[in-house]
Design a protein around this motif. Structure first.
Motif, PDB file in Angstrom:
ATOM      1  N   TRP A 135       0.831  -1.209   0.000  1.00 15.39           N
ATOM      2  CA  TRP A 135       0.000   0.000   0.000  1.00 15.39           C
ATOM      3  C   TRP A 135       0.865   1.258   0.000  1.00 15.39           C
ATOM      4  N   ALA A 136       1.979   1.220   0.741  1.00 14.32           N
ATOM      5  CA  ALA A 136       2.877   2.376   0.760  1.00 14.32           C
ATOM      6  C   ALA A 136       3.519   2.594  -0.608  1.00 14.32           C
ATOM      7  N   ALA A 137       3.797   1.505  -1.335  1.00  9.42           N
ATOM      8  CA  ALA A 137       4.331   1.643  -2.692  1.00  9.42           C
ATOM      9  C   ALA A 137       3.318   2.331  -3.604  1.00  9.42           C
ATOM     10  N   MET A 138       2.045   2.013  -3.438  1.00  4.38           N
ATOM     11  CA  MET A 138       1.008   2.701  -4.212  1.00  4.38           C
ATOM     12  C   MET A 138       1.007   4.195  -3.902  1.00  4.38           C
ATOM     13  N   ALA A 139       1.180   4.537  -2.619  1.00  7.85           N
ATOM     14  CA  ALA A 139       1.244   5.951  -2.236  1.00  7.85           C
ATOM     15  C   ALA A 139       2.442   6.632  -2.888  1.00  7.85           C
ATOM     16  N   MET A 140       3.573   5.946  -2.945  1.00  9.93           N
ATOM     17  CA  MET A 140       4.754   6.511  -3.596  1.00  9.93           C
ATOM     18  C   MET A 140       4.504   6.776  -5.068  1.00  9.93           C
ATOM     19  N   LEU A 141       3.860   5.834  -5.744  1.00 13.62           N
ATOM     20  CA  LEU A 141       3.556   6.014  -7.157  1.00 13.62           C
ATOM     21  C   LEU A 141       2.619   7.197  -7.382  1.00 13.62           C
ATOM     22  N   VAL A 142       1.611   7.324  -6.539  1.00  9.49           N
ATOM     23  CA  VAL A 142       0.661   8.427  -6.673  1.00  9.49           C
ATOM     24  C   VAL A 142       1.355   9.768  -6.459  1.00  9.49           C
ATOM     25  N   ILE A 143       2.178   9.860  -5.407  1.00  5.33           N
ATOM     26  CA  ILE A 143       2.882  11.111  -5.123  1.00  5.33           C
ATOM     27  C   ILE A 143       3.848  11.450  -6.260  1.00  5.33           C
ATOM     28  N   GLY A 144       4.584  10.443  -6.716  1.00  2.07           N
ATOM     29  CA  GLY A 144       5.533  10.686  -7.802  1.00  2.07           C
ATOM     30  C   GLY A 144       4.861  11.159  -9.075  1.00  2.07           C
ATOM     31  N   CYS A 145       3.706  10.569  -9.404  1.00  5.44           N
ATOM     32  CA  CYS A 145       2.989  10.984 -10.613  1.00  5.44           C
ATOM     33  C   CYS A 145       2.370  12.366 -10.448  1.00  5.44           C
ATOM     34  N   LEU A 146       1.840  12.668  -9.263  1.00  7.26           N
ATOM     35  CA  LEU A 146       1.232  13.979  -9.036  1.00  7.26           C
ATOM     36  C   LEU A 146       2.264  15.102  -9.142  1.00  7.26           C
ATOM     37  N   PHE A 147       3.474  14.847  -8.672  1.00  6.42           N
ATOM     38  CA  PHE A 147       4.522  15.874  -8.731  1.00  6.42           C
ATOM     39  C   PHE A 147       5.278  15.857 -10.054  1.00  6.42           C
ATOM     40  N   GLY A 148       4.966  14.914 -10.916  1.00  6.46           N
ATOM     41  CA  GLY A 148       5.551  14.901 -12.248  1.00  6.46           C
ATOM     42  C   GLY A 148       6.933  14.304 -12.354  1.00  6.46           C
ATOM     43  N   VAL A 149       7.424  13.632 -11.296  1.00  8.88           N
ATOM     44  CA  VAL A 149       8.751  13.017 -11.371  1.00  8.88           C
ATOM     45  C   VAL A 149       8.660  11.556 -11.804  1.00  8.88           C
ATOM     46  N   MET A 150       7.483  11.013 -11.847  1.00  8.21           N
ATOM     47  CA  MET A 150       7.225   9.714 -12.438  1.00  8.21           C
ATOM     48  C   MET A 150       6.149   9.892 -13.499  1.00  8.21           C
ATOM     49  N   HIS A 151       6.217   9.106 -14.559  1.00  6.18           N
ATOM     50  CA  HIS A 151       5.200   9.233 -15.594  1.00  6.18           C
ATOM     51  C   HIS A 151       4.092   8.218 -15.349  1.00  6.18           C
ATOM     52  N   TRP A 152       2.851   8.685 -15.442  1.00  2.83           N
ATOM     53  CA  TRP A 152       1.705   7.850 -15.091  1.00  2.83           C
ATOM     54  C   TRP A 152       1.573   6.624 -15.985  1.00  2.83           C
ATOM     55  N   ARG A 153       2.116   6.700 -17.212  1.00  2.00           N
ATOM     56  CA  ARG A 153       1.936   5.571 -18.128  1.00  2.00           C
ATOM     57  C   ARG A 153       2.580   4.289 -17.598  1.00  2.00           C
ATOM     58  N   VAL A 154       3.719   4.413 -16.916  1.00  4.54           N
ATOM     59  CA  VAL A 154       4.425   3.210 -16.457  1.00  4.54           C
ATOM     60  C   VAL A 154       3.581   2.425 -15.455  1.00  4.54           C
ATOM     61  N   PRO A 155       3.156   3.019 -14.325  1.00  4.14           N
ATOM     62  CA  PRO A 155       2.326   2.232 -13.406  1.00  4.14           C
ATOM     63  C   PRO A 155       0.951   1.892 -13.965  1.00  4.14           C
ATOM     64  N   ALA A 156       0.381   2.791 -14.769  1.00  3.16           N
ATOM     65  CA  ALA A 156      -0.962   2.535 -15.286  1.00  3.16           C
ATOM     66  C   ALA A 156      -0.983   1.307 -16.193  1.00  3.16           C
ATOM     67  N   PHE A 157      -0.028   1.216 -17.098  1.00  3.63           N
ATOM     68  CA  PHE A 157      -0.010   0.079 -18.015  1.00  3.63           C
ATOM     69  C   PHE A 157       0.466  -1.189 -17.317  1.00  3.63           C
ATOM     70  N   ALA A 158       1.324  -1.058 -16.308  1.00  3.55           N
ATOM     71  CA  ALA A 158       1.721  -2.230 -15.535  1.00  3.55           C
ATOM     72  C   ALA A 158       0.527  -2.809 -14.790  1.00  3.55           C
TER      73      ALA A 158
END
Length: 258
Positions: A135-158
């Motif tokens: 669950w904490a990893a999901m929070a990390m992905l959400v925070i990273g995508c919201l701040f733009g340092v991770m691209h949403w396509r990677v977790p979304a398609f995974a």
């Protein structure tokens, strides 16, 4: 990677902030031993960063702390000190520092470290992650995508690939915590997850599909082991996906221009 306040270290700092829920959840569930392990990995990796700073005037990066967190969380706990130091040295030096540091590397140094440890010392057992870290990893992905340092396509398609595997009857549930943690720490790395939209989507989809395939076919693999293996293969394919995306763009442009 420079535009106003957006420098390499700004991105690394925000990634570290995004990883705080995951780090805290892991430390809370694993206790003092995990903290000592993290400190040891930070020291081992930090020594190599210091060596390259002195020899090549190559400044260290805050991203090294994120690499240390991934190694401390995911490396086989049965590794002895020598095996762990060898794995860290191989991953950090050849996976990042010899290429000029974070931002110029092709593969995540933690991915290389974990792959080296798994192949070089197969008798060491892989860690079992508490469900809270998923669950904490999901929070990390959400925070990273919201701040733009991770691209949403990677977790979304995974996640889409994993959902398709689940609907097809593949039991990905037992390995889901490890899959999410590896997705957040290794696969969604903004440097190594692809630079084109299509490349990022295919990298995420490949990771999800490979993780599901290994879950179904690799019966004696630990969840972390199969997730790291899927991350390694997906990351190796990311440059090929980008190259294909650019070739497709050039083909369409030539066709549109006649």
């Amino acid at each position: 990677m420079m535009r106003g306040i957006w420098s390499r270290e700004t991105v690394a700092a925000i990634l570290l902030i995004a990883s705080l829920p995951l780090a805290l959840a892991w430390l809370w569930t694993e206790g003092a031993g995990a903290a000592l392990r993290l400190i040891a990995v930070l020291i081992a990796a930090g020594i190599w960063h210091g060596v390259f700073m002195l020899l090549r005037a190559q400044p260290p990066s805050l991203a090294g702390a994120l690499t240390a967190l991934a190694i401390a969380m995911l490396a086989p706990p049965g590794l002895g000190p020598v095996a762990l130091i060898l794995s860290i040295s191989f991953g950090v030096v050849f996976g990042e520092l010899v290429m000029g540091g974070w931002g110029r590397n092709i593969l995540n140094p933690a991915t290389i470290t974990l792959a080296f440890a798994g192949f070089g010392f197969p008798a060491a057992g892989w860690p079992e992650l508490a469900v809270q870290t998923g669950w904490a990893a999901m929070a990390m992905l959400v925070i990273g995508c919201l701040f733009g340092v991770m691209h949403w396509r990677v977790p979304a398609f995974a996640l889409a690939a994993l959902a398709g595997a689940y609907l097809a009857g593949i039991p990905v549930g037992p390995a889901m915590t490890a899959i999410l943690v590896v997705l957040a720490l290794l696969v969604a790395d903004p440097v190594t997850s692809g630079t084109t939209g299509l490349g990022r989507a295919l990298t995420g989809a490949s990771y999800g599909a490979l993780a599901a395939l290994f879950t179904a076919m690799w019966a004696d693999a630990a969840p972390v082991q199969l997730a790291v293996s899927a991350a390694l293969l997906a990351s190796l394919a990311a440059p090929l996906y980008d190259d294909a995306a650019l070739a497709l763009w050039q083909y369409r442009r030539r066709k549109s221009l006649g």
